[in-house]
Each structure stands twice: as structure tokens, then as C-alpha cells.
Write an enzyme that holds these catalytic residues in place. Structure first.
Site, PDB file in Angstrom:
ATOM      1  N   PRO A   1       0.804  -1.212   0.000  1.00 62.14           N
ATOM      2  CA  PRO A   1       0.000   0.000   0.000  1.00 62.14           C
ATOM      3  C   PRO A   1       0.842   1.271   0.000  1.00 62.14           C
ATOM      4  O   PRO A   1       1.640   1.492   0.912  1.00 62.14           O
ATOM      5  CB  PRO A   1      -0.826  -0.104   1.281  1.00 62.14           C
ATOM      6  CG  PRO A   1      -0.316  -1.262   2.037  1.00 62.14           C
ATOM      7  CD  PRO A   1       0.655  -1.997   1.205  1.00 62.14           C
ATOM      8  N   GLU A   2       0.675   2.072  -1.005  1.00 63.25           N
ATOM      9  CA  GLU A   2       1.307   3.391  -1.073  1.00 63.25           C
ATOM     10  C   GLU A   2       0.185   4.428  -1.069  1.00 63.25           C
ATOM     11  O   GLU A   2      -0.956   4.085  -0.798  1.00 63.25           O
ATOM     12  CB  GLU A   2       2.162   3.502  -2.338  1.00 63.25           C
ATOM     13  CG  GLU A   2       3.239   2.411  -2.425  1.00 63.25           C
ATOM     14  CD  GLU A   2       4.064   2.495  -3.698  1.00 63.25           C
ATOM     15  OE1 GLU A   2       4.176   3.594  -4.259  1.00 63.25           O
ATOM     16  OE2 GLU A   2       4.582   1.451  -4.128  1.00 63.25           O
TER      17      GLU A   2
ATOM     18  N   HIS B   1      -3.593 -13.829  11.247  1.00 62.09           N
ATOM     19  CA  HIS B   1      -2.773 -12.618  11.417  1.00 62.09           C
ATOM     20  C   HIS B   1      -3.602 -11.369  11.679  1.00 62.09           C
ATOM     21  O   HIS B   1      -3.220 -10.268  11.322  1.00 62.09           O
ATOM     22  CB  HIS B   1      -1.876 -12.369  10.197  1.00 62.09           C
ATOM     23  CG  HIS B   1      -1.034 -13.542   9.843  1.00 62.09           C
ATOM     24  ND1 HIS B   1      -0.056 -14.022  10.684  1.00 62.09           N
ATOM     25  CD2 HIS B   1      -1.039 -14.359   8.766  1.00 62.09           C
ATOM     26  CE1 HIS B   1       0.507 -15.081  10.113  1.00 62.09           C
ATOM     27  NE2 HIS B   1      -0.066 -15.309   8.955  1.00 62.09           N
TER      28      HIS B   1
ATOM     29  N   ARG C   1       2.792 -10.014   7.494  1.00 62.92           N
ATOM     30  CA  ARG C   1       4.232  -9.786   7.580  1.00 62.92           C
ATOM     31  C   ARG C   1       4.617  -8.923   8.772  1.00 62.92           C
ATOM     32  O   ARG C   1       5.787  -8.778   9.056  1.00 62.92           O
ATOM     33  CB  ARG C   1       4.698  -9.105   6.295  1.00 62.92           C
ATOM     34  CG  ARG C   1       6.107  -9.471   5.976  1.00 62.92           C
ATOM     35  CD  ARG C   1       6.144 -10.252   4.698  1.00 62.92           C
ATOM     36  NE  ARG C   1       6.933  -9.555   3.727  1.00 62.92           N
ATOM     37  CZ  ARG C   1       6.715  -9.609   2.432  1.00 62.92           C
ATOM     38  NH1 ARG C   1       5.675 -10.247   1.972  1.00 62.92           N
ATOM     39  NH2 ARG C   1       7.491  -9.021   1.611  1.00 62.92           N
TER      40      ARG C   1
ATOM     41  N   ARG D   1      21.465  17.228  -3.276  1.00 64.99           N
ATOM     42  CA  ARG D   1      21.498  15.830  -2.834  1.00 64.99           C
ATOM     43  C   ARG D   1      22.207  14.953  -3.846  1.00 64.99           C
ATOM     44  O   ARG D   1      21.980  15.037  -5.035  1.00 64.99           O
ATOM     45  CB  ARG D   1      20.084  15.329  -2.574  1.00 64.99           C
ATOM     46  CG  ARG D   1      19.440  16.090  -1.442  1.00 64.99           C
ATOM     47  CD  ARG D   1      18.178  15.441  -0.951  1.00 64.99           C
ATOM     48  NE  ARG D   1      17.650  16.186   0.169  1.00 64.99           N
ATOM     49  CZ  ARG D   1      17.930  15.889   1.432  1.00 64.99           C
ATOM     50  NH1 ARG D   1      18.696  14.864   1.729  1.00 64.99           N
ATOM     51  NH2 ARG D   1      17.440  16.632   2.406  1.00 64.99           N
TER      52      ARG D   1
END
Length: 292
Positions: free
Chosen positions: A2-3, A116, A135, A173
Site C-alpha cells: 500500500p502506497e 494474522h 508480515r 542531494r
DNA sequence: ATATGGCCCTGGTTGC
DNA sequence: TGCAACCAGGGCCATA
């Protein structure tokens, strides 16, 4: 994984189902991880509160909660949970980070409890909010605003940021632009999928030094990211692995990926074979012809 | 201060 | 076919 678009989709779905509801009981499956705040303190903090809003900040889901019932002076509900706390200001927040495999589901109490499952919030309406994460890279956190613990993502919002501020993020950077995009303290919400897709759309190679991108390249990248993220939100996110939204519905943006997980396949624009490299320890996919 | 690399954790995939 | 080794990867931490 998920982003931003997936978390946005989930936040909207959960919000629509639980706004105005009240948390009447809290269950945690373990005293340890995945809790940033100790489970007992979270449970104590959550119980009795009204859910004002659920929204997204970066990759975090933020549940805005009303005052603790002991202090609110409002009758202990039982009737319609709505309205009463409308306009009420946030007193606490429950922060959910889904990590890689986390899911936030709204179910009936009878729905089978998935393996889970780490947290269950029982609501006054009878619904349940469940946090499931095989996870265990996800994190749950409780913040009491009365104690000055309000949450703010450290990085800028990719959908809001303007040209000058975006360019400033990368100035000087030396790290690869791909690595910089993944740094949540610079830009909050971009992960591996949308970094790759944004760089493709902008025509920029992932290993380019962030500080050496020309101004027009940075501007292309900013707009590309915004467009890719907005498009993905419209399609309900990308369902790679086991991502589903709050209703268990998959997203469809994965069908539109131009480079992500397309190693060895022809570029959809120029037919060049998509390459896979490793940048900042993450798989990175790009077209050597379209991206310079 | 900035950048890099190891670690966590489990399910799915790969290889023998 | 069966099983073990391997890999994915976001964020955090130690280290350079």
C-alpha cells in the site's frame, strides 16, 4: 504494497463506513508488535471514543477521535451515533501504517477472523474494524492530543506540493533520484511502484543524482507523480500481492503499470525491453530508451 | 548532516 | 511431487 493511492482508497472506504460510530470494545492479539504504542495504552485510549473522520497522510491512515467519554460530558450514546460529535474537534488519533501487507477492514462481527488479525475494534453500530497484517511490517499507534502528541507526516504531500518547494527537496542531494523519492521525510506517500511509474512518465532514469536534475526535469517529475497518483486513486490503487480496499475490492491500476514488475517485457511506448536494477536496495524498473 | 546497509517477518516462488 | 532456500520490501536503526 500500500502506497499513497492504496491508502487513500482505504481511508475513503473506511471513513464512509465508520464516520460517527463509537468504539465500544477493543481487542489486541498480542502485547508486542506491531504496536508503536503499548497495546494496553492503545486499548484504554480508544475505548469509548467517537470516530470523527478517517483520512490519509502520506502512507499513514489517521483516525480522528473525539474526546474521551469520561471527559466529554455527552450521554453514553446508544441511540444514533451520528451528529453528536460533528464539528467536535479531534482529541486523539489512531494511526495505522499498513507496512507491506497490512489491511484495515470493516466487517460484521460474524465474519471469519482472518489469520494474522492483530486488532479488532467493535463499534456501537455492530460493525468491526480489523487490522490484519501477515508480515507485521505495519504499525499501530495511539496519540493523545491533550498531551501534544498530534501526528504529522514529516514529508511533503506529493499531490499538493508546488514547483519551487518540490525542486528544493532535491537540491544538493547526491543520492539517486529513485532513492530520494522513497525517502518519506522528503515526500510522504511515494513507494516503489509510484516512484518507478513517476520516473517513467517524467522520462528520468532512476539512478540520476537527485541534485543534478535540471529544473524542467524536476517539474516533469512533479507533474508526472501527481498525475500517476491521481490516476491510480481513480482506479482504486494497484492490487499487487494481496492488497484490497476496505470492502475487499481490488484496485486496477496494476493493469496500467508502464514499468513496475514488467522486467523483460516491451516498453508500452517504444517496445524497448524494460530493465530491472537495484537502487537503494529496492527493485527498480525502467525503459532505457524513454528514460534518460 | 547525509547516505548506506542490515534487519524485521511471512507467504509465494523457485530450484533441486 | 515435496521440500527447502530464496526473495520481496517500508521503515528504523546503527554505522560510515
Amino acid at each position: 504494497m500500500p502506497e499513497l493511492p492504496e491508502v487513500e482508497t482505504i481511508a475513503r472506504g473506511v471513513h464512509a463506513r465508520v464516520r460517527g460510530d463509537q468504539i465500544v470494545d477493543v481487542w489486541f492479539g498480542s502485547k508486542k508488535e506491531p504496536f508503536k504504542t503499548p497495546a494496553t495504552r492503545q486499548a484504554r485510549g480508544l475505548e469509548g471514543r467517537t470516530i470523527l473522520e478517517v483520512h490519509r497522510t502520506g502512507k499513514h491512515l489517521v483516525m480522528e477521535l473525539g474526546a474521551s467519554p469520561g471527559l466529554a460530558g455527552s450521554s453514553p450514546a446508544g441511540g444514533g451515533p451520528l451528529e453528536e460529535n460533528r464539528g467536535g474537534s479531534t482529541a486523539a488519533q489512531w494511526i495505522v501504517h499498513l507496512g507491506m501487507t497490512g489491511r484495515l477492514l470493516v466487517t460484521t462481527p460474524e465474519a471469519p477472523v482472518a489469520k494474522h488479525t492483530h486488532a479488532r475494534l467493535t463499534l456501537a453500530s455492530g460493525r468491526e474494524v480489523r487490522f490484519v497484517d501477515p508480515r507485521r511490517f505495519g504499525r499501530l499507534e495511539f496519540r493523545d492530543l491533550a498531551k501534544g502528541e498530534g501526528f504529522g507526516a514529516p514529508g511533503a504531500e506529493p499531490l499538493q506540493i508546488e514547483a519551487e518547494a518540490f525542486a528544493a527537496l532535491f537540491r544538493g542531494r547526491k543520492l539517486a533520484i529513485k532513492a530520494a523519492l522513497l525517502n518519506q521525510t522528503l515526500l510522504a506517500g511515494v513507494g516503489n511502484i509510484y516512484a518507478d511509474e513517476g520516473l517513467f512518465r517524467a522520462g528520468v532514469r532512476p539512478r540520476r543524482q537527485a541534485g543534478r536534475l535540471r529544473r524542467e526535469e524536476l517539474e516533469r517529475l512533479r507533474v508526472a507523480l501527481r498525475e500517476v497518483l491521481q490516476h491510480a486513486i481513480r482506479l482504486g490503487g494497484s492490487s499487487v500481492a494481496d492488497y484490497v480496499d476496505a470492502e475487499g475490492v481490488k484496485g486496477f491500476f496494476q493493469l496500467e503499470h508502464k514499468v513496475y514488475q514488467r522486467t523483460g517485457e516491451p516498453c508500452r511506448v517504444c517496445k524497448t525491453t524494460i530493465l530491472r536494477i537495484v537502487v537503494a536496495g529496492r527493485s527498480t524498473h525502467y525503459c532505457p530508451t524513454c528514460q534518460r
